[in-house]
Write a protein that holds these residues in place. Structure first.
Motif, PDB file in Angstrom:
ATOM      1  N   UNK A 246       0.794  -1.227   0.000  1.00  0.00           N
ATOM      2  CA  UNK A 246       0.000   0.000   0.000  1.00  0.00           C
ATOM      3  C   UNK A 246       0.824   1.273   0.000  1.00  0.00           C
ATOM      4  N   UNK A 247       0.311   2.266   0.720  1.00  0.00           N
ATOM      5  CA  UNK A 247       0.913   3.598   0.733  1.00  0.00           C
ATOM      6  C   UNK A 247       1.524   3.855   2.103  1.00  0.00           C
ATOM      7  N   UNK A 248       2.720   4.428   2.111  1.00  0.00           N
ATOM      8  CA  UNK A 248       3.413   4.683   3.376  1.00  0.00           C
ATOM      9  C   UNK A 248       3.729   6.176   3.452  1.00  0.00           C
ATOM     10  N   UNK A 249       3.375   6.850   4.543  1.00  0.00           N
ATOM     11  CA  UNK A 249       3.681   8.278   4.650  1.00  0.00           C
ATOM     12  C   UNK A 249       5.194   8.520   4.770  1.00  0.00           C
ATOM     13  N   UNK A 250       5.611   9.747   4.511  1.00  0.00           N
ATOM     14  CA  UNK A 250       7.048  10.067   4.540  1.00  0.00           C
ATOM     15  C   UNK A 250       7.559  10.165   5.977  1.00  0.00           C
ATOM     16  N   UNK A 251       7.462   9.096   6.703  1.00  0.00           N
ATOM     17  CA  UNK A 251       7.962   9.033   8.076  1.00  0.00           C
ATOM     18  C   UNK A 251       9.067   7.994   8.113  1.00  0.00           C
ATOM     19  N   UNK A 252      10.305   8.396   8.462  1.00  0.00           N
ATOM     20  CA  UNK A 252      11.425   7.451   8.407  1.00  0.00           C
ATOM     21  C   UNK A 252      11.149   6.125   9.121  1.00  0.00           C
ATOM     22  N   UNK A 274      10.252   9.390  -3.164  1.00  0.00           N
ATOM     23  CA  UNK A 274      11.250   9.526  -2.112  1.00  0.00           C
ATOM     24  C   UNK A 274      12.672   9.177  -2.498  1.00  0.00           C
ATOM     25  N   UNK A 275      12.980   9.161  -3.790  1.00  0.00           N
ATOM     26  CA  UNK A 275      14.365   8.838  -4.149  1.00  0.00           C
ATOM     27  C   UNK A 275      15.146  10.044  -4.669  1.00  0.00           C
ATOM     28  N   UNK A 276      14.486  11.207  -4.792  1.00  0.00           N
ATOM     29  CA  UNK A 276      15.244  12.354  -5.321  1.00  0.00           C
ATOM     30  C   UNK A 276      15.910  13.092  -4.160  1.00  0.00           C
ATOM     31  N   UNK A 277      16.240  14.352  -4.325  1.00  0.00           N
ATOM     32  CA  UNK A 277      17.084  15.004  -3.319  1.00  0.00           C
ATOM     33  C   UNK A 277      16.310  15.913  -2.361  1.00  0.00           C
ATOM     34  N   UNK A 278      14.985  15.933  -2.471  1.00  0.00           N
ATOM     35  CA  UNK A 278      14.188  16.781  -1.571  1.00  0.00           C
ATOM     36  C   UNK A 278      14.306  16.330  -0.114  1.00  0.00           C
ATOM     37  N   UNK A 279      13.915  17.219   0.808  1.00  0.00           N
ATOM     38  CA  UNK A 279      14.003  16.912   2.237  1.00  0.00           C
ATOM     39  C   UNK A 279      13.276  15.637   2.627  1.00  0.00           C
TER      40      UNK A 279
END
Ligand code: AMP
Ligand code: MG
Length: 428
Positions: A246-252, A274-279
């Motif tokens: 499914x979908x996972x939020x941007x939480x490490x 989530x693979x580019x250079x953004x924060x």
């Protein structure tokens, strides 16, 4: 179309972008990234024996050979009349009585008395003393006899034992996907059971706190998750056992836990975003923290630069970018080939056609481009002309569904102009 070379300049894209710190930050050529991924992709070697009905769409694990000659007996290629040449002596026309009839499925042991012929139907066994089958359209039939006007050649319309394949000959190599042609071949050699590669275990998830399932209402800042469905469709194969996380939020913490969960027991893990250079783009770092190694990232392609290729225990990892067009292109150019090799398929490469550019572009060299394009006609030589649809496209999913394929512009090209020959990946 001219075959003149496209204008190019040399570009330094020789270094890596992998775990080796001395080779940081530069872009790697698409072929190098792909080669690294393919090197990591060891084909599954476990096989299963399944009934032919359940082998459809699976990957053939061993070459298929025929246990009998094919065809396995001489048989008729036509509906007509079986004759002996000795019965057609002197000058024609010859009028001969029809003694009996042989149809497909009969044993073929009927023998016509001298001077008589047999009615024979397509696929019927040809008796040993018969020399030729004359098509019914080439004779005149009256009551119980026929008139032949022309002496047939020896063997006319007889499909000979073994003329398709000799006993023991290979009909299919290992590593093919069993589509309709292959299924037909396997059935024709009597394969009731087939050795296929075991299903590849693939785990997928999409990253992004902004993502919402299609069908749900959007709050401000949210978008519908399209990559998940792109992957579900691309991976909808009989040789894949899919696990959709499914979908996972941007939480490490969530992402690390999902990566570990996905990799446990999987042959391949695919994520998007989530693979580019953004924060918020932490997948390669988190993949390492979760225990994996990154073998290639930052690829000299457009769209799709941030694609990451890695490995965690037995699981290969392909981290696709989040932009749907980038995710689609990197999946087709890199991900799908790695997946195919891992699954044991022998054909992994993407097929390209030559087309004629119907556009002019001036560009910064360095990245190989895969632009959504439409076929708009043919040039004077019959070569298809393609037009690119927009100068910016990586986030424009509407362009993708309207395109006929991707036109390739070489990494080194500084311009491509109308009439030049370019490679084109056609959507099927
Ligand atoms: P990212 O690669 O995560 O930085 O995402 C790049 C862009 O793609 C952003 O605009 C995201 O909102 C968008 N995006 C990421 N994942 C998806 C997805 N699964 N479906 C649609 N758009 C996405
Ligand atoms: Mg994101």
């Amino acid at each position: 179309m001219t075959l003149s070379s496209i204008k190019t300049v040399p570009v330094d894209i020789t270094s890596c972008g992998c775990d080796d710190p001395t080779l940081a930050a530069k872009l790697i050529p698409v072929n190098v990234a792909l080669m690294r991924g393919l090197e990591l992709a060891i084909a599954v070697d476990e096989t299963e024996i399944v009934p032919l009905e359940r082998a459809l769409g699976r990957v053939l694990a061993e070459p298929a050979t025929t246990p009998q000659p094919l065809p396995s007996f001489d048989n008729s290629a036509m509906d007509g009349y079986a004759v002996r040449l000795d019965d057609l002596s002197g000058e024609g026309p010859w009028q001969l009585p029809v003694f009996g009839r042989i149809a497909a499925g009969d044993a073929g042991d009927l023998v016509a008395p001298k001077g008589q012929v047999l009615r024979i139907l397509t696929g019927a066994p040809v008796p040993a003393d018969i020399d030729a089958v004359i098509m019914q359209e080439h004779v005149t039939r009256a009551h119980d006899s026929i008139t032949i006007t022309k002496r047939p050649a020896l063997g006319l319309n007889i499909r000979r034992l073994g003329e398709d394949l000799a006993e023991g000959a290979e009909i299919l190599p290992a590593g093919v996907e069993i589509g309709s042609r292959e299924a037909c071949a396997l059935a024709a050699i009597g394969a009731g059971e087939v050795a296929v590669k075991r299903k590849l275990k693939v785990a997928i998830f999409c990253t992004g706190s902004e993502l919402v399932a299609p069908g749900a209402a959007l709050a401000p800042g949210q978008i519908w998750n399209s990559n998940r469905f792109m992957l579900l469709s691309a991976l909808d194969k009989p040789w894949i056992e899919l696990r959709d996380l499914g979908t996972v939020p941007d939480q490490p913490d969530d992402l690390i836990a999902t990566l570990k969960d996905a990799a446990a027991g999987a042959d391949m893990v695919i994520s998007t975003g989530g693979v580019s250079v953004g924060d918020e783009d932490h997948m390669p770092r988190l993949f390492r923290e979760a225990g994996g190694n990154i073998h290639a990232m930052r690829v000299a392609m457009k769209p799709g630069k941030p694609v990451a290729i890695g490995k965690m225990n037995g699981a290969l990892y392909v981290g696709l970018p989040g932009n749907p067009v980038s995710a689609f292109v990197t999946w087709h150019i890199i991900g799908a080939q790695i997946l195919a090799k891992r699954a044991g398929l022998s054909k992994t490469e993407v097929t390209t056609d030559i087309v004629s550019a119907g556009f002019d572009v001036t560009r910064r060299p360095g990245r190989k481009e895969y632009r959504p394009a439409q076929i708009v006609g043919r040039d004077a030589n019959g070569i298809e002309i393609v037009e690119v649809m927009s100068p910016s496209y990586s986030a424009r999913v509407a362009l993708l569904s309207a395109a006929d394929g991707l036109v390739l512009i070489p990494a080194e090209a500084t311009e491509a102009s109308r009439g030049e020959a370019l490679d084109f990946i056609r959507f099927s």
